[in-house]
Design a protein around this motif. Sequence first.
Motif, PDB file in Angstrom:
ATOM      1  N   SER A   4      73.942 -23.366  26.130  1.00  0.00           N
ATOM      2  CA  SER A   4      74.322 -24.080  24.914  1.00  0.00           C
ATOM      3  C   SER A   4      73.508 -25.362  24.841  1.00  0.00           C
ATOM      4  O   SER A   4      72.928 -25.813  25.839  1.00  0.00           O
ATOM      5  CB  SER A   4      75.817 -24.407  24.915  1.00  0.00           C
ATOM      6  OG  SER A   4      76.100 -25.381  25.903  1.00  0.00           O
ATOM      7  N   ALA A   5      73.469 -25.971  23.656  1.00  0.00           N
ATOM      8  CA  ALA A   5      72.762 -27.240  23.487  1.00  0.00           C
ATOM      9  C   ALA A   5      73.354 -28.309  24.398  1.00  0.00           C
ATOM     10  O   ALA A   5      72.626 -29.117  24.983  1.00  0.00           O
ATOM     11  CB  ALA A   5      72.816 -27.683  22.025  1.00  0.00           C
TER      12      ALA A   5
ATOM     13  N   TRP B 185      65.307 -31.428  18.536  1.00  0.00           N
ATOM     14  CA  TRP B 185      64.232 -30.516  18.935  1.00  0.00           C
ATOM     15  C   TRP B 185      64.309 -29.210  18.156  1.00  0.00           C
ATOM     16  O   TRP B 185      63.293 -28.648  17.763  1.00  0.00           O
ATOM     17  CB  TRP B 185      64.302 -30.225  20.428  1.00  0.00           C
ATOM     18  CG  TRP B 185      64.066 -31.415  21.313  1.00  0.00           C
ATOM     19  CD1 TRP B 185      63.395 -32.566  20.990  1.00  0.00           C
ATOM     20  CD2 TRP B 185      64.505 -31.577  22.655  1.00  0.00           C
ATOM     21  NE1 TRP B 185      63.398 -33.431  22.059  1.00  0.00           N
ATOM     22  CE2 TRP B 185      64.069 -32.850  23.102  1.00  0.00           C
ATOM     23  CE3 TRP B 185      65.226 -30.783  23.538  1.00  0.00           C
ATOM     24  CZ2 TRP B 185      64.323 -33.323  24.374  1.00  0.00           C
ATOM     25  CZ3 TRP B 185      65.479 -31.267  24.814  1.00  0.00           C
ATOM     26  CH2 TRP B 185      65.022 -32.518  25.222  1.00  0.00           C
ATOM     27  N   VAL B 186      65.548 -28.756  17.896  1.00  0.00           N
ATOM     28  CA  VAL B 186      65.735 -27.530  17.110  1.00  0.00           C
ATOM     29  C   VAL B 186      65.277 -27.767  15.672  1.00  0.00           C
ATOM     30  O   VAL B 186      64.537 -26.954  15.104  1.00  0.00           O
ATOM     31  CB  VAL B 186      67.213 -27.066  17.159  1.00  0.00           C
ATOM     32  CG1 VAL B 186      67.447 -25.919  16.186  1.00  0.00           C
ATOM     33  CG2 VAL B 186      67.605 -26.670  18.575  1.00  0.00           C
ATOM     34  N   ARG B 187      65.677 -28.902  15.060  1.00  0.00           N
ATOM     35  CA  ARG B 187      65.283 -29.204  13.683  1.00  0.00           C
ATOM     36  C   ARG B 187      63.773 -29.328  13.536  1.00  0.00           C
ATOM     37  O   ARG B 187      63.207 -28.935  12.523  1.00  0.00           O
ATOM     38  CB  ARG B 187      65.955 -30.491  13.205  1.00  0.00           C
ATOM     39  CG  ARG B 187      67.399 -30.302  12.770  1.00  0.00           C
ATOM     40  CD  ARG B 187      67.940 -31.519  12.031  1.00  0.00           C
ATOM     41  NE  ARG B 187      67.856 -32.746  12.810  1.00  0.00           N
ATOM     42  CZ  ARG B 187      68.734 -33.124  13.742  1.00  0.00           C
ATOM     43  NH1 ARG B 187      69.765 -32.358  13.999  1.00  0.00           N
ATOM     44  NH2 ARG B 187      68.586 -34.263  14.395  1.00  0.00           N
TER      45      ARG B 187
ATOM     46  N   SER C 236      63.564 -22.997  19.694  1.00  0.00           N
ATOM     47  CA  SER C 236      64.201 -22.021  18.812  1.00  0.00           C
ATOM     48  C   SER C 236      65.489 -21.506  19.444  1.00  0.00           C
ATOM     49  O   SER C 236      65.673 -21.535  20.657  1.00  0.00           O
ATOM     50  CB  SER C 236      63.248 -20.862  18.508  1.00  0.00           C
ATOM     51  OG  SER C 236      62.805 -20.269  19.693  1.00  0.00           O
ATOM     52  N   THR C 237      66.379 -21.055  18.600  1.00  0.00           N
ATOM     53  CA  THR C 237      67.701 -20.610  19.044  1.00  0.00           C
ATOM     54  C   THR C 237      67.838 -19.110  18.866  1.00  0.00           C
ATOM     55  O   THR C 237      67.059 -18.483  18.147  1.00  0.00           O
ATOM     56  CB  THR C 237      68.815 -21.297  18.234  1.00  0.00           C
ATOM     57  OG1 THR C 237      68.720 -20.859  16.879  1.00  0.00           O
ATOM     58  CG2 THR C 237      68.692 -22.794  18.293  1.00  0.00           C
ATOM     59  N   VAL C 238      68.829 -18.556  19.535  1.00  0.00           N
ATOM     60  CA  VAL C 238      69.132 -17.138  19.352  1.00  0.00           C
ATOM     61  C   VAL C 238      70.349 -16.949  18.471  1.00  0.00           C
ATOM     62  O   VAL C 238      70.690 -15.847  18.134  1.00  0.00           O
ATOM     63  CB  VAL C 238      69.340 -16.410  20.703  1.00  0.00           C
ATOM     64  CG1 VAL C 238      68.051 -16.316  21.462  1.00  0.00           C
ATOM     65  CG2 VAL C 238      70.413 -17.063  21.528  1.00  0.00           C
TER      66      VAL C 238
ATOM     67  N   ILE D  40      78.316 -23.554  18.173  1.00  0.00           N
ATOM     68  CA  ILE D  40      77.628 -23.759  19.445  1.00  0.00           C
ATOM     69  C   ILE D  40      76.284 -23.053  19.350  1.00  0.00           C
ATOM     70  O   ILE D  40      76.215 -21.838  19.172  1.00  0.00           O
ATOM     71  CB  ILE D  40      78.443 -23.208  20.639  1.00  0.00           C
ATOM     72  CG1 ILE D  40      79.782 -23.930  20.731  1.00  0.00           C
ATOM     73  CG2 ILE D  40      77.662 -23.349  21.939  1.00  0.00           C
ATOM     74  CD1 ILE D  40      80.713 -23.354  21.758  1.00  0.00           C
ATOM     75  N   ILE D  41      75.206 -23.827  19.444  1.00  0.00           N
ATOM     76  CA  ILE D  41      73.859 -23.265  19.387  1.00  0.00           C
ATOM     77  C   ILE D  41      73.553 -22.642  20.740  1.00  0.00           C
ATOM     78  O   ILE D  41      73.789 -23.253  21.777  1.00  0.00           O
ATOM     79  CB  ILE D  41      72.820 -24.360  19.060  1.00  0.00           C
ATOM     80  CG1 ILE D  41      73.168 -25.056  17.747  1.00  0.00           C
ATOM     81  CG2 ILE D  41      71.427 -23.771  19.002  1.00  0.00           C
ATOM     82  CD1 ILE D  41      72.329 -26.284  17.472  1.00  0.00           C
ATOM     83  N   ARG D  42      73.007 -21.415  20.750  1.00  0.00           N
ATOM     84  CA  ARG D  42      72.706 -20.727  21.999  1.00  0.00           C
ATOM     85  C   ARG D  42      71.197 -20.549  22.144  1.00  0.00           C
ATOM     86  O   ARG D  42      70.491 -20.293  21.189  1.00  0.00           O
ATOM     87  CB  ARG D  42      73.366 -19.350  22.029  1.00  0.00           C
ATOM     88  CG  ARG D  42      74.871 -19.358  21.854  1.00  0.00           C
ATOM     89  CD  ARG D  42      75.614 -20.231  22.805  1.00  0.00           C
ATOM     90  NE  ARG D  42      75.524 -19.752  24.165  1.00  0.00           N
ATOM     91  CZ  ARG D  42      76.138 -20.324  25.189  1.00  0.00           C
ATOM     92  NH1 ARG D  42      76.876 -21.394  25.004  1.00  0.00           N
ATOM     93  NH2 ARG D  42      76.030 -19.852  26.389  1.00  0.00           N
ATOM     94  N   PHE D  43      70.723 -20.677  23.376  1.00  0.00           N
ATOM     95  CA  PHE D  43      69.316 -20.513  23.718  1.00  0.00           C
ATOM     96  C   PHE D  43      69.226 -19.551  24.892  1.00  0.00           C
ATOM     97  O   PHE D  43      70.098 -19.533  25.741  1.00  0.00           O
ATOM     98  CB  PHE D  43      68.707 -21.853  24.168  1.00  0.00           C
ATOM     99  CG  PHE D  43      68.915 -22.970  23.190  1.00  0.00           C
ATOM    100  CD1 PHE D  43      67.975 -23.237  22.219  1.00  0.00           C
ATOM    101  CD2 PHE D  43      70.054 -23.750  23.252  1.00  0.00           C
ATOM    102  CE1 PHE D  43      68.164 -24.273  21.328  1.00  0.00           C
ATOM    103  CE2 PHE D  43      70.247 -24.793  22.362  1.00  0.00           C
ATOM    104  CZ  PHE D  43      69.295 -25.050  21.397  1.00  0.00           C
TER     105      PHE D  43
END
Length: 130
Positions: free
Chosen positions: A63-64, A81-83, A88-90, A96-99
């Motif tokens: 998670s972030a 960093w994502v913006r 990049s995220t999955v 909750i952002i996942r990587f």
Amino acid sequence: MIIKTTKWTEEELTILEAKAELYTPKQIASILKRHGYFRTPDAISTKLWNLGYSTRPFLDNYSAAEIARILCVHPTTVSGWVRRGWLSTVGILLDIIRFVNGILKGFLTIHHSILKSALPKSTQKPLTTC
């Protein structure tokens, strides 16, 4: 068909949250069984999903908040960093952002010099805690 549901105890939830990022639902079911609790892998998957954890069968996702904690930066830095498109995220599950591990390794390889210069000098040696 009647489905019997048993309320999750505090101890079960504590075990579940401690093991959520490390084990599969089937493994967690075995761990709970050793503590005297009987939950099916499907019940565990459902509860993990409701709590915002990933239920993927492989365990290389982050998670972030986890990335921020590991890199000793604020979670909004990771969101930045994502913006910017650097990371990049999955997907997003319950906000909750996942990587995945491969994406994270690529990001760290490409942006290593930027991260090193952004971190305080005291954290540029191998990190044990922030």
